[in-house]
Design a protein around this motif. Structure first.
Motif, PDB file in Angstrom:
ATOM      1  N   ASN A  83       0.813  -1.216   0.000  1.00  0.00           N
ATOM      2  CA  ASN A  83       0.000   0.000   0.000  1.00  0.00           C
ATOM      3  C   ASN A  83       0.844   1.264   0.000  1.00  0.00           C
ATOM      4  OD1 ASN A  83      -1.423  -2.116   2.118  1.00  0.00           O
ATOM      5  ND2 ASN A  83      -2.852  -1.229   0.655  1.00  0.00           N
ATOM      6  N   ASN A  84       0.332   2.269  -0.670  1.00  0.00           N
ATOM      7  CA  ASN A  84       0.874   3.609  -0.496  1.00  0.00           C
ATOM      8  C   ASN A  84      -0.062   4.366   0.422  1.00  0.00           C
ATOM      9  OD1 ASN A  84       3.299   3.762  -1.919  1.00  0.00           O
ATOM     10  ND2 ASN A  84       2.250   4.036  -3.880  1.00  0.00           N
ATOM     11  N   PHE A  85       0.438   4.755   1.564  1.00  0.00           N
ATOM     12  CA  PHE A  85      -0.337   5.551   2.527  1.00  0.00           C
ATOM     13  C   PHE A  85       0.702   6.269   3.385  1.00  0.00           C
ATOM     14  CE2 PHE A  85      -4.676   5.245   4.945  1.00  0.00           C
ATOM     15  CZ  PHE A  85      -4.703   6.631   5.079  1.00  0.00           C
ATOM     16  N   ARG A 145      -3.929   1.673 -11.147  1.00  0.00           N
ATOM     17  CA  ARG A 145      -2.603   1.806 -11.763  1.00  0.00           C
ATOM     18  C   ARG A 145      -1.855   2.911 -11.022  1.00  0.00           C
ATOM     19  NH1 ARG A 145       1.836   3.543 -14.145  1.00  0.00           N
ATOM     20  NH2 ARG A 145       2.305   2.834 -16.261  1.00  0.00           N
ATOM     21  N   CYS A 146      -0.834   2.506 -10.265  1.00  0.00           N
ATOM     22  CA  CYS A 146      -0.023   3.490  -9.549  1.00  0.00           C
ATOM     23  C   CYS A 146       0.916   4.167 -10.528  1.00  0.00           C
ATOM     24  CB  CYS A 146       0.763   2.833  -8.421  1.00  0.00           C
ATOM     25  SG  CYS A 146       1.842   3.997  -7.543  1.00  0.00           S
ATOM     26  N   VAL A 147       1.158   5.437 -10.303  1.00  0.00           N
ATOM     27  CA  VAL A 147       2.048   6.222 -11.160  1.00  0.00           C
ATOM     28  C   VAL A 147       3.467   5.642 -11.159  1.00  0.00           C
ATOM     29  CG1 VAL A 147       2.811   7.909  -9.414  1.00  0.00           C
ATOM     30  CG2 VAL A 147       2.536   8.646 -11.799  1.00  0.00           C
ATOM     31  N   GLU A 148       3.777   4.841 -10.122  1.00  0.00           N
ATOM     32  CA  GLU A 148       5.107   4.235 -10.034  1.00  0.00           C
ATOM     33  C   GLU A 148       5.292   3.068 -11.004  1.00  0.00           C
ATOM     34  OE1 GLU A 148       5.542   4.927  -5.199  1.00  0.00           O
ATOM     35  OE2 GLU A 148       4.603   3.119  -5.948  1.00  0.00           O
ATOM     36  N   TYR A 241      -4.108   7.943 -12.220  1.00  0.00           N
ATOM     37  CA  TYR A 241      -3.087   7.312 -11.394  1.00  0.00           C
ATOM     38  C   TYR A 241      -3.566   7.218  -9.949  1.00  0.00           C
ATOM     39  CZ  TYR A 241      -0.022   7.591 -15.418  1.00  0.00           C
ATOM     40  OH  TYR A 241       0.514   7.417 -16.672  1.00  0.00           O
ATOM     41  N   GLY A 242      -3.077   6.164  -9.285  1.00  0.00           N
ATOM     42  CA  GLY A 242      -3.584   5.807  -7.952  1.00  0.00           C
ATOM     43  C   GLY A 242      -3.581   6.934  -6.941  1.00  0.00           C
ATOM     44  N   PHE A 243      -2.640   7.871  -7.055  1.00  0.00           N
ATOM     45  CA  PHE A 243      -2.564   8.900  -6.007  1.00  0.00           C
ATOM     46  C   PHE A 243      -3.763   9.836  -6.000  1.00  0.00           C
ATOM     47  CE2 PHE A 243      -0.058  10.806  -9.494  1.00  0.00           C
ATOM     48  CZ  PHE A 243      -0.603  12.082  -9.576  1.00  0.00           C
ATOM     49  N   LYS A 244      -4.548   9.849  -7.109  1.00  0.00           N
ATOM     50  CA  LYS A 244      -5.774  10.653  -7.095  1.00  0.00           C
ATOM     51  C   LYS A 244      -6.832  10.031  -6.183  1.00  0.00           C
ATOM     52  CE  LYS A 244      -6.491  13.833  -9.482  1.00  0.00           C
ATOM     53  NZ  LYS A 244      -6.157  15.287  -9.259  1.00  0.00           N
TER      54      LYS A 244
HETATM   55 MO   LIG Z   1       0.479   5.469  -6.358  1.00  0.00          MO
END
Ligand SMILES: [Mo]
Ligand SMILES: Nc1nc2c(c(=O)[nH]1)N[C@H]1C(S)=C(S)[C@@H](COP(=O)(O)O)O[C@H]1N2
Length: 325
Positions: A83-85, A145-148, A241-244
């Motif tokens: 996870n990204n958090f 889809r994560c930007v990474e 991208y996932g961060f949104k």
């Molecule tokens: Mo992400």
């Protein structure tokens, strides 16, 4: 515009009942209204709620769920352990551990609630119980889809953000929607350690926010959202991208001007306001043409708008997507 068929089904109490429960959080479920409102879990699976944490080897793999392209959902284990958090940590595999005792609450220690405010005729503050009672939950199996450069397929439960916005009655000068994550340094160790421009905030154009694909998610694989995925409620915008897809939001504001966003403030040349998944527009430091689906070793091609082109391309008609990245 032709609509492709999405794997979206209305859920009733039986479908939402988990076959397995990974944590014993009776108290929390009750507080969140998963037991109170519709008595979903309590009525259907009282034993499951009491059951201990199953071993990872007992977690269902994919559970037979597939997205509309035929790709299998990632396992519950994958979705909840990578996870990204950043409020907790920048280490993807440590978020689960560091968030395991997290209990949603507001900055001032008040019980968690979700506020909808700004340029609306009917501002409102909801408890999660009220949200679960008012907006019927459906399953949406979406690619993330994560930007990474990695991706997953995730079976969310949630409801269209449009329903909540319509109820608030946006005023005619409302053009954008702004989202904000809870700030809780006592429970979120990442907030204490880093110099990022907290709080995490995000934004959408109003027409993006009211698109049927845009949901507020409250659950995952038939369970309430675990902390690492944005408990109790988070945004999911599958073509971006996932961060949104901002987690653990407590405020949604209708505003006139394009709001500031967390990653854009950190690196404006790398992360634009739109951040639509686009294999044609590379990140300044890496290609966006391919991605690694978690659980696979070979990279696969990244699809325009993450595979939702048919549904969302007309939102961006006439826009140069290399300028509005
Ligand atoms: Mo992400
Ligand atoms: N508040 C908050 N929301 C967030 C993040 C974050 O660090 N903080 N990370 C984002 C990123 S980069 C991704 S890829 C997704 C990951 O969602 P998941 O862990 O549920 O798969 O959450 C997004 N939402």
């Amino acid at each position: 515009m032709t609509k492709i068929k999405l794997n979206s089904i209305k859920m009733d109490a039986t479908e939402i009942t988990p076959e397995y429960i990974y944590r014993n959080r009776r108290q929390f479920l009750k507080a969140m209204g998963f037991m109170g409102t519709a008595a979903l879990l309590a009525a259907c699976a009282p034993k499951a709620i009491e059951s201990p944490i199953p071993k990872l080897s007992e977690m269902p793999e994919g559970n037979g769920k597939v997205d509309e392209l035929g790709d299998s959902a990632n396992s519950y284990q994958e979705i909840t352990n990578y996870n990204n958090f950043y409020e907790f940590t920048t280490d993807k595999q440590d978020v689960a551990l560091l968030s395991k005792d997290y209990q949603p609450r507001l900055e001032n220690g008040q019980p968690f609630s979700l506020e909808i405010s700004g340029l609306v005729d009917r501002p409102k503050t909801y408890t999660i119980e009220e949200i679960m009672a008012k907006f019927s939950q459906e399953e949406r199996i979406y690619r993330l889809r994560c930007v990474e450069g990695w991706s997953m397929v995730i079976p969310w439960q949630g409801f269209p953000l449009a329903a909540l916005l319509e109820d608030a009655m946006p005023q005619s000068n409302a053009k954008f929607v702004r989202f904000e994550t809870v700030l809780d340094p006592e429970q979120m160790p990442g907030l204490r350690r880093s110099t990022f421009p907290w709080p995490y905030q995000e934004g959408l154009r109003l027409d993006e926010a009211t698109h049927d694909l845009t949901i507020l998610a409250t659950g995952l694989y038939g369970n309430p959202l675990p902390a690492q995925n944005g408990m109790p409620i988070r945004l999911v915008v599958p073509w971006k991208y996932g961060f949104k897809s901002i987690k653990t939001i407590y405020r949604i504001e209708l505003v006139e001007n394009q709001p500031e966003t967390f990653w854009n403030m950190i690196a404006p040349n790398e992360y634009g306001f739109y951040s639509n998944v686009n294999p044609q527009v590379d990140h300044p430091r890496w290609s966006q043409k391919t991605e690694r689906r978690i659980g696979e070793s070979r990279r696969r091609e990244t699809l325009m708008f993450n595979g939702y082109e048919e549904e969302v391309a007309d939102l961006y008609e006439g826009m140069d997507l290399s300028v509005y990245y």
